[in-house]
Design a protein around this motif. Sequence first.
Motif, PDB file in Angstrom:
ATOM      1  N   LYS A 244       0.731  -1.070   0.099  1.00  8.22           N
ATOM      2  CA  LYS A 244       0.119  -0.081  -0.172  1.00  8.22           C
ATOM      3  C   LYS A 244       0.734   1.315  -0.206  1.00  8.22           C
ATOM      4  O   LYS A 244       1.921   1.397   0.770  1.00  8.22           O
TER       5      LYS A 244
ATOM      6  N   GLY B 182      -0.092   4.939   0.303  1.00 11.30           N
ATOM      7  CA  GLY B 182      -1.236   5.766   0.595  1.00 11.30           C
ATOM      8  C   GLY B 182      -2.541   5.202   0.444  1.00 11.30           C
ATOM      9  O   GLY B 182      -2.851   4.136   1.193  1.00 11.30           O
ATOM     10  N   LYS B 183      -3.555   5.441  -0.426  1.00  9.16           N
ATOM     11  CA  LYS B 183      -4.639   4.861  -0.808  1.00  9.16           C
ATOM     12  C   LYS B 183      -4.603   3.902  -1.922  1.00  9.16           C
ATOM     13  O   LYS B 183      -5.487   2.865  -2.147  1.00  9.16           O
TER      14      LYS B 183
ATOM     15  N   THR C 198      -2.456   1.009  -4.257  1.00  2.00           N
ATOM     16  CA  THR C 198      -1.193  -0.447  -4.141  1.00  2.00           C
ATOM     17  C   THR C 198      -0.570  -0.434  -5.469  1.00  2.00           C
ATOM     18  O   THR C 198      -0.997  -0.094  -6.441  1.00  2.00           O
TER      19      THR C 198
END
Length: 288
Positions: free
Chosen positions: A41, A43-44, A46
């Motif tokens: 991951k 941040g938001k 992948t």
Amino acid sequence: EKALIGIDVTEESALGVGAYFACLKVLGETMAYMDLEVVEKVGKATRVNTSHKNYWLLHAEPSPHYSRFEWVQAMVIWAASWGNGYSRIKRDRFANAIELELLPSYLVTPKMNERGRLYYEYQNERGRIEVIMPDDIIHLKNIGTNGIVGMSTAQIQRETIGAALAKIQQEGSFYVNGAKASGVLMTPGTMGVKERSNVIDSFKKATEGPQNRFKTILLEEGVKYQQLTIPQNDAQFLESKKFDRTDICGWFRMPPHKIGELQDANYSNIESQDRSFAKDVAVPWATR
């Protein structure tokens, strides 16, 4: 275990049913075709982490003995047929995973200790029992009722597979006998046990086997032969074989055209069934 029809049904013998084998082959190859990646991951989002220490193990070579494709295919086939696919995680002295060793499903038994901890007993090639903890094994399960062990498709569907094997044996016997149906030998008078046995034995010797097909047979002493019906030409026999193929496809939610059953297939419904296969078959197995 024996089916009601009297045939022993095992996971190995079930592979002799063409539709069953074809479904497993399609399922195993479909899942093996997909990549196994190590993702992280950020941040938001992948992204694939190609520098991870387990990346090569999962992406290319889980073992020196087989490729990633072969490993995934075997795991899925073990799970889909036997109910459970197992691989032991071999580690180096620093506890890093270095190999994924396939274990035959029938040699591994999940168990619970007195504290409710799960562990696995594996019978090795020397017949000794090895204890493997959950952190050191990958366990791919088929449908199950307790969340610990998957159920064997071959055993759940024992009766259908037994009937399909019986039909295969019946066809084999038919062609071994020169593609002739069974019949009745009629004699003008009564025979003793010995004479009756001699007539039957000599008739079998002259007619059975592919080498005796189309030979002319001489029946002596007024003996007549009356052929019975040929079940291989019977519409219900052929229809029952087709039903078996469709029924087996249903167990795996496999579109019939995937195993070569094209009688009701057309461009429109094949496209729709392919989308359904991806959503209803590939995604659940990938999630497992």
